[in-house]
Scaffold this motif. Structure first.
Motif, PDB file in Angstrom:
ATOM      1  N   THR A   1     -15.324  -5.340  -2.222  1.00  0.00           N
ATOM      2  CA  THR A   1     -14.393  -6.298  -1.610  1.00  0.00           C
ATOM      3  C   THR A   1     -12.939  -6.037  -1.977  1.00  0.00           C
ATOM      4  O   THR A   1     -12.034  -6.468  -1.261  1.00  0.00           O
ATOM      5  CB  THR A   1     -14.751  -7.727  -2.036  1.00  0.00           C
ATOM      6  OG1 THR A   1     -14.756  -7.805  -3.470  1.00  0.00           O
ATOM      7  CG2 THR A   1     -16.144  -8.108  -1.518  1.00  0.00           C
ATOM      8  N   ASP A   2     -12.708  -5.356  -3.116  1.00  0.00           N
ATOM      9  CA  ASP A   2     -11.346  -5.052  -3.560  1.00  0.00           C
ATOM     10  C   ASP A   2     -11.404  -3.884  -4.547  1.00  0.00           C
ATOM     11  O   ASP A   2     -12.476  -3.335  -4.811  1.00  0.00           O
ATOM     12  CB  ASP A   2     -10.690  -6.290  -4.201  1.00  0.00           C
ATOM     13  CG  ASP A   2     -11.539  -6.892  -5.315  1.00  0.00           C
ATOM     14  OD1 ASP A   2     -12.290  -6.137  -5.982  1.00  0.00           O
ATOM     15  OD2 ASP A   2     -11.466  -8.118  -5.531  1.00  0.00           O
ATOM     16  N   ARG A   3     -10.259  -3.512  -5.090  1.00  0.00           N
ATOM     17  CA  ARG A   3     -10.196  -2.362  -5.991  1.00  0.00           C
ATOM     18  C   ARG A   3     -11.049  -2.554  -7.247  1.00  0.00           C
ATOM     19  O   ARG A   3     -11.632  -1.607  -7.773  1.00  0.00           O
ATOM     20  CB  ARG A   3      -8.737  -2.095  -6.378  1.00  0.00           C
ATOM     21  CG  ARG A   3      -7.894  -1.523  -5.242  1.00  0.00           C
ATOM     22  CD  ARG A   3      -8.244  -0.069  -4.994  1.00  0.00           C
ATOM     23  NE  ARG A   3      -7.471   0.483  -3.882  1.00  0.00           N
ATOM     24  CZ  ARG A   3      -7.591   1.729  -3.452  1.00  0.00           C
ATOM     25  NH1 ARG A   3      -8.474   2.533  -4.021  1.00  0.00           N
ATOM     26  NH2 ARG A   3      -6.871   2.172  -2.446  1.00  0.00           N
TER      27      ARG A   3
ATOM     28  N   THR B   1     -14.194   3.712  -2.025  1.00  0.00           N
ATOM     29  CA  THR B   1     -12.810   3.680  -1.525  1.00  0.00           C
ATOM     30  C   THR B   1     -12.785   3.793  -0.011  1.00  0.00           C
ATOM     31  O   THR B   1     -12.024   3.090   0.675  1.00  0.00           O
ATOM     32  CB  THR B   1     -11.999   4.813  -2.160  1.00  0.00           C
ATOM     33  OG1 THR B   1     -11.962   4.638  -3.587  1.00  0.00           O
ATOM     34  CG2 THR B   1     -10.569   4.819  -1.633  1.00  0.00           C
TER      35      THR B   1
ATOM     36  N   LEU C   1     -13.628   0.466   1.510  1.00  0.00           N
ATOM     37  CA  LEU C   1     -12.535  -0.503   1.422  1.00  0.00           C
ATOM     38  C   LEU C   1     -11.401  -0.161   2.387  1.00  0.00           C
ATOM     39  O   LEU C   1     -10.871  -1.047   3.074  1.00  0.00           O
ATOM     40  CB  LEU C   1     -12.007  -0.540  -0.017  1.00  0.00           C
ATOM     41  CG  LEU C   1     -11.127  -1.732  -0.391  1.00  0.00           C
ATOM     42  CD1 LEU C   1     -11.858  -3.052  -0.183  1.00  0.00           C
ATOM     43  CD2 LEU C   1     -10.663  -1.603  -1.834  1.00  0.00           C
ATOM     44  N   LEU C   2     -11.041   1.125   2.468  1.00  0.00           N
ATOM     45  CA  LEU C   2      -9.909   1.523   3.305  1.00  0.00           C
ATOM     46  C   LEU C   2     -10.222   1.458   4.793  1.00  0.00           C
ATOM     47  O   LEU C   2      -9.395   1.016   5.593  1.00  0.00           O
ATOM     48  CB  LEU C   2      -9.476   2.944   2.945  1.00  0.00           C
ATOM     49  CG  LEU C   2      -8.791   3.142   1.587  1.00  0.00           C
ATOM     50  CD1 LEU C   2      -8.460   4.611   1.375  1.00  0.00           C
ATOM     51  CD2 LEU C   2      -7.514   2.304   1.507  1.00  0.00           C
ATOM     52  N   HIS C   3     -11.423   1.892   5.176  1.00  0.00           N
ATOM     53  CA  HIS C   3     -11.735   2.030   6.596  1.00  0.00           C
ATOM     54  C   HIS C   3     -12.420   0.804   7.191  1.00  0.00           C
ATOM     55  O   HIS C   3     -12.342   0.583   8.403  1.00  0.00           O
ATOM     56  CB  HIS C   3     -12.626   3.256   6.823  1.00  0.00           C
ATOM     57  CG  HIS C   3     -11.945   4.548   6.493  1.00  0.00           C
ATOM     58  ND1 HIS C   3     -11.079   5.175   7.361  1.00  0.00           N
ATOM     59  CD2 HIS C   3     -11.983   5.323   5.375  1.00  0.00           C
ATOM     60  CE1 HIS C   3     -10.630   6.288   6.810  1.00  0.00           C
ATOM     61  NE2 HIS C   3     -11.163   6.400   5.596  1.00  0.00           N
TER      62      HIS C   3
ATOM     63  N   GLN D   1     -12.547  -2.409   5.297  1.00  0.00           N
ATOM     64  CA  GLN D   1     -12.103  -3.610   4.585  1.00  0.00           C
ATOM     65  C   GLN D   1     -13.208  -4.283   3.776  1.00  0.00           C
ATOM     66  O   GLN D   1     -13.099  -5.446   3.425  1.00  0.00           O
ATOM     67  CB  GLN D   1     -11.465  -4.629   5.550  1.00  0.00           C
ATOM     68  CG  GLN D   1     -10.102  -4.232   6.085  1.00  0.00           C
ATOM     69  CD  GLN D   1     -10.187  -3.117   7.110  1.00  0.00           C
ATOM     70  OE1 GLN D   1     -10.866  -3.247   8.126  1.00  0.00           O
ATOM     71  NE2 GLN D   1      -9.511  -2.021   6.844  1.00  0.00           N
ATOM     72  N   GLY D   2     -14.260  -3.555   3.493  1.00  0.00           N
ATOM     73  CA  GLY D   2     -15.323  -4.094   2.664  1.00  0.00           C
ATOM     74  C   GLY D   2     -16.696  -3.651   3.128  1.00  0.00           C
ATOM     75  O   GLY D   2     -16.875  -3.206   4.267  1.00  0.00           O
TER      76      GLY D   2
ATOM     77  N   ASP E   1     -21.189   0.022   5.498  1.00  0.00           N
ATOM     78  CA  ASP E   1     -20.238  -0.952   6.032  1.00  0.00           C
ATOM     79  C   ASP E   1     -20.542  -1.185   7.498  1.00  0.00           C
ATOM     80  O   ASP E   1     -21.334  -0.461   8.114  1.00  0.00           O
ATOM     81  CB  ASP E   1     -18.791  -0.468   5.843  1.00  0.00           C
ATOM     82  CG  ASP E   1     -18.469   0.787   6.659  1.00  0.00           C
ATOM     83  OD1 ASP E   1     -18.470   0.715   7.906  1.00  0.00           O
ATOM     84  OD2 ASP E   1     -18.214   1.851   6.047  1.00  0.00           O
TER      85      ASP E   1
ATOM     86  N   GLY F   1     -17.928  -1.444   9.732  1.00  0.00           N
ATOM     87  CA  GLY F   1     -16.573  -1.262  10.235  1.00  0.00           C
ATOM     88  C   GLY F   1     -16.509  -0.499  11.543  1.00  0.00           C
ATOM     89  O   GLY F   1     -17.469  -0.486  12.327  1.00  0.00           O
TER      90      GLY F   1
END
Length: 334
Positions: free
Chosen positions: A11-13, A49, A52-54, A56-57, A79, A81
């Motif tokens: 969900t985040d770094r 990573t 998260l980047l592509h 968003q979670g 994901d 996404g």
């Protein structure tokens, strides 16, 4: 030895760091040396990573296994996404759509002993990597077995035993979840392991007796006769199963009941012919009853570990332990 698999929500770094630490601990327990643990850490970081980047979670699964002289660790990043429109180009070093160095997918592919990726534009991506310690596993399997959120023990379980002329596949779902369900699953696994060479209905009966001291469980058994190309199947409770050959799928019949509590009045086994290209799919009720490969072009030809990740992502109910197993039972799936 049954090892616990873990899910990390990306969900985040900070969740990327959590995933890396969890994978490193699993790798240590499997006996990987420092260099390979570093490779595993890099892989987890890159996969998480990308999620998260592509997208968003998403979710990252850390799945350790031990079988005879071999240990291995499966990493599954998933994901829902935008997906990848050109997978071949995305694997090239230097290619990026978000302004990074573009080393992620290429590095993951190089560092892993085995890896694969499945992506549909608009529906998301699943990335699978496997790290081996020892010889290549004798069975080509895909298994995801994740406890419900908040529990550290999974109340689902599985057991496989491969042979040149006969192989056995078993899945169990202890009632409820948590420690009590896990205890029931362990008892069922121990019983099936001990009596694996007996007839299917005898194994079911012995498991029923053994589980009377537990809260009980649903369980299914599939025994494959490789020479005759026949599967003998028996199940009690809500374990789902089907035989997949190409684009065709045939559901296997289980009876109502709970081993350890309520046995069917007349237990039954069923025989099904298979082909050299048939794959067995088994799943606990932590996945939806409509779990299948029908909506995924080309997925049936991919590694079972990758397939298991896709099915878990799209069909897990998220309110119970969830287990899915895929095994090519008529021949070898590359």
């Amino acid at each position: 030895m049954r090892r616990q698999q873990k899910s990390i929500l990306i969900t985040d770094r900070s969740s990327i760091g959590e995933a890396r630490r969890t994978a490193n601990l699993a790798a240590q327990e499997l006996g990987f040396d420092e260099e390979r643990r570093s490779d595993i850490g890099i892989t987890v970081t890159e996969v998480a990573t990308n999620i998260l980047l592509h997208a968003q979670g998403g979710e990252l699964l850390i799945c350790p296994f031990t079988k005879k002289e071999t240990n291995w660790l499966d990493i599954l990043g998933m994901d829902s996404g935008p997906g990848i429109s050109d997978i071949g180009r995305a694997m090239e070093d230097g290619y990026s759509t978000v302004g990074t160095a573009g080393q992620g997918l290429g590095a993951v592919n190089r560092l892993s002993d085995q890896s694969s990726l499945y992506s549909i534009p608009g529906k998301g991506t699943v990335q699978w990597s496997r790290f081996l310690r020892g010889t290549v596993p004798e069975q080509v399997l895909g298994i995801v077995s994740i406890p419900v959120h908040g529990e550290t023990q999974c109340g689902d379980g599985f057991f496989t035993e491969a042979g040149s002329s006969q192989s056995l596949y078993m899945m169990v779902d202890g009632l409820g979840h948590g420690a009590g369900a896990a205890e029931a699953a362990e008892e069922a696994i121990a019983t099936v392991r001990r009596f694996s060479r007996e007839p299917v209905l005898d194994i079911i009966s012995r498991s029923h007796d053994a589980l009377k001291k537990t809260r009980g469980a649903a369980m299914s058994l599939a025994v494959v006769d490789h020479d005759r190309l026949v599967v003998t199947y028996a199940g009690v409770g809500n374990i789902g199963a089907s035989l997949i050959t190409g684009t065709n799928s045939r559901s296997l019949v289980s009876q109502n009941g709970t081993l350890g509590a309520i046995m069917p009045r007349v237990p039954q086994e069923y025989s099904y012919p298979i082909e050299r290209t048939t794959t067995l799919l088994m799943f606990s009720d932590g996945l939806g009853t409509k779990t299948s490969l029908a909506a995924y072009p080309g997925l049936q030809n991919r590694n079972p570990a990758l397939i298991a990740g896709v099915l878990y992502r799209d069909f897990a109910r998220k309110r119970d332990d969830a287990t899915v197993l895929l095994a090519p039972i008529g021949g070898t799936l590359q």
